[in-house]
Enzyme design. Structure first.
Site, short mmCIF file in Angstrom:
data_model
loop_
_atom_site.label_atom_id
_atom_site.label_comp_id
_atom_site.label_asym_id
_atom_site.label_seq_id
_atom_site.Cartn_x
_atom_site.Cartn_y
_atom_site.Cartn_z
N ALA A 1 6.65 26.23 -30.08
CA ALA A 1 7.43 26.87 -29.16
C ALA A 1 7.59 25.76 -27.98
CB ALA A 1 6.58 28.08 -28.73
N ARG B 1 17.13 -15.12 -8.43
CA ARG B 1 17.35 -15.96 -9.64
C ARG B 1 18.62 -16.53 -9.42
NH1 ARG B 1 16.06 -18.25 -14.40
NH2 ARG B 1 17.22 -17.71 -16.23
N GLN C 1 18.90 -4.90 -17.62
CA GLN C 1 20.13 -6.03 -18.13
C GLN C 1 20.29 -6.81 -16.84
OE1 GLN C 1 21.61 -5.61 -20.93
NE2 GLN C 1 23.19 -7.17 -20.70
N GLY D 1 17.96 -9.67 -17.47
CA GLY D 1 18.29 -10.40 -18.92
C GLY D 1 17.13 -10.25 -19.50
N GLU E 1 9.91 19.63 -18.87
CA GLU E 1 10.37 20.92 -18.10
C GLU E 1 11.85 21.38 -18.34
OE1 GLU E 1 9.21 21.33 -14.09
OE2 GLU E 1 7.59 20.06 -14.21
#
Length: 389
Positions: A134, A273, A342, A345, A369
């Site tokens: 259930a 980066r 992504q 990377g 929920e």
């Protein structure tokens, strides 16, 4: 025409709640998030940090020793904790889920007996609705509660119970009249961890939110005094659904916080980066991923806060807004965390950075929920009933 009043701005008290919660989480929650995930252990240090600031169960009214923070403020607390650690955000979220049935329908005696311990941090409160057979179809539960003199005797198994074995108290839904089913045949009870016949299964090995234990709760001829009944006999299923109308907002807030944490991490990374001689934030492909994430977070936040305000007021369209906020925010969180991996990377795919953990954590917000497929059913039903908007 200027009236000197801005009709669409949160009062300063909510900014204060956010700032205070973020400070606590930066210092006492975020440093333990990776360890809780790696070891799949309950984050005791994070719990201690939240307790010290009354952020572990902020929804409990001052009458019972709580902080008395309203539904919107509690959503902001959960959002900020989830931004640092999704597992830890289930401490305030599940304390609200487990104890809200008492606040909605419990007797004054039950409230005064159980809520102060949760407010002080001595105990936590979990919610036991789902069973092995259930889940989405909660009305098909088989856990039984049989009246025996002045006592109730509970037998059955509850599954997917968050913080099982850690919480001291449990709101348990059980069938009291099999012939009536959901409409009058299910009731709610407070079960204590120390009650004879209560035991717990092994923690589930999960994809995410690993620092929050999830396990089965076994009820083997558990005898409860009659005053452990929450509300009226037969009103349990209605209470369960009303509870979820309110607490879906907390899942929306959790999803929102996870998404915000991922965007914050990816934005900082993209600024530092460098590739091809410049920060990757200067490349349009990365910019679009960040921009899309920011837009979705902004939209999810407005919907979540609107739903939280409706929860506080008990508006007639809360069912619609709670389902919509939970569904939209969790779908957005899953997409955003995937996109932020992504942006990083190869680094995003490693545990050296938090976004892979956030991506794994986000998935459950689309499931618990009420799955998002169920939320769409709820939304469509409310539209047909004319109770949306």
């Amino acid at each position: 025409m200027s009236t000197g009043f801005s009709p669409y701005q949160l009062p300063d008290e909510y900014a204060d709640i956010r700032s205070a919660t973020r400070d606590v989480c930066d210092a006492g929650v975020a440093p333990h998030a990776a360890e809780a995930d790696a070891t799949a252990t309950f984050p005791e240090q994070s719990y201690a940090a939240l307790r010290s600031a009354d952020l572990h169960a902020p929804h409990i009214p001052e009458t019972y020793g709580g902080a008395g923070i309203d539904a919107l403020g509690t959503a902001i607390v959960i959002e900020e904790v989830a931004r640092a650690c999704a597992s830890s955000s289930l401490i305030p979220a599940v304390n609200k889920l487990g104890s809200l049935p008492l606040l909605l329908d419990g007797s004054e005696d039950l409230k005064r007996r159980y809520l102060p311990a949760v407010a002080s941090g001595e105990a936590m409160f979990s919610y036991c609705l789902s069973e092995p057979e259930a889940g989405s179809d909660a009305a098909s539960m088989t856990t039984r509660a049989v009246k025996d003199g002045d006592e109730w005797v509970l037998d059955g198994v509850k599954r997917w119970i968050t913080n099982a074995g850690v919480s001291e108290f449990y709101t348990v839904f059980a069938v009291t009249d099999p012939d009536l089913g959901a409409k009058g045949g299910i009731s709610a009870f407070v079960v204590e961890k120390g009650d004879a016949g209560v035991s717990f299964g092994k923690p589930e090995k999960k994809l995410g939110v690993k620092g929050s234990p999830t396990a089965e709760v076994y009820l083997d001829s558990v005898r409860l005094p009659a005053d452990r009944l929450i509300g009226e006999v037969g009103q349990g299923f209605s209470l369960a659904m009303r509870t979820l109308d309110h607490t879906r907002v907390t899942i929306a807030a959790q999803a929102l916080g996870i998404a915000q944490g991922a965007l914050d991490a990816a934005t900082a990374y993209a600024a530092e980066r460098e590739q091809f001689g410049k920060p990757i934030a200067a490349f349009q492909g990365v910019q679009f991923l960040l921009a899309d994430a920011a837009m979705k977070i902004s939209a999810a936040r407005e919907l979540t806060y609107a739903a939280a305000a409706k929860s506080e007021r008990g508006d007639a369209d809360l069912t619609y807004f709670g389902a919509a906020a939970k569904c939209f925010a969790s779908d957005a969180a899953m997409q955003i965390t995937t996109d932020m991996v992504q942006v990083l990377g190869g680094y995003g795919y490693t545990q050296d950075f938090p976004v892979e953990r956030m991506m794994r954590d986000a998935k459950i917000t689309q499931i618990y929920e009420g799955t998002n497929q169920v939320q769409r059913i709820v939304i469509a039903r409310e539209l047909q009933r004319g109770k949306a908007f």
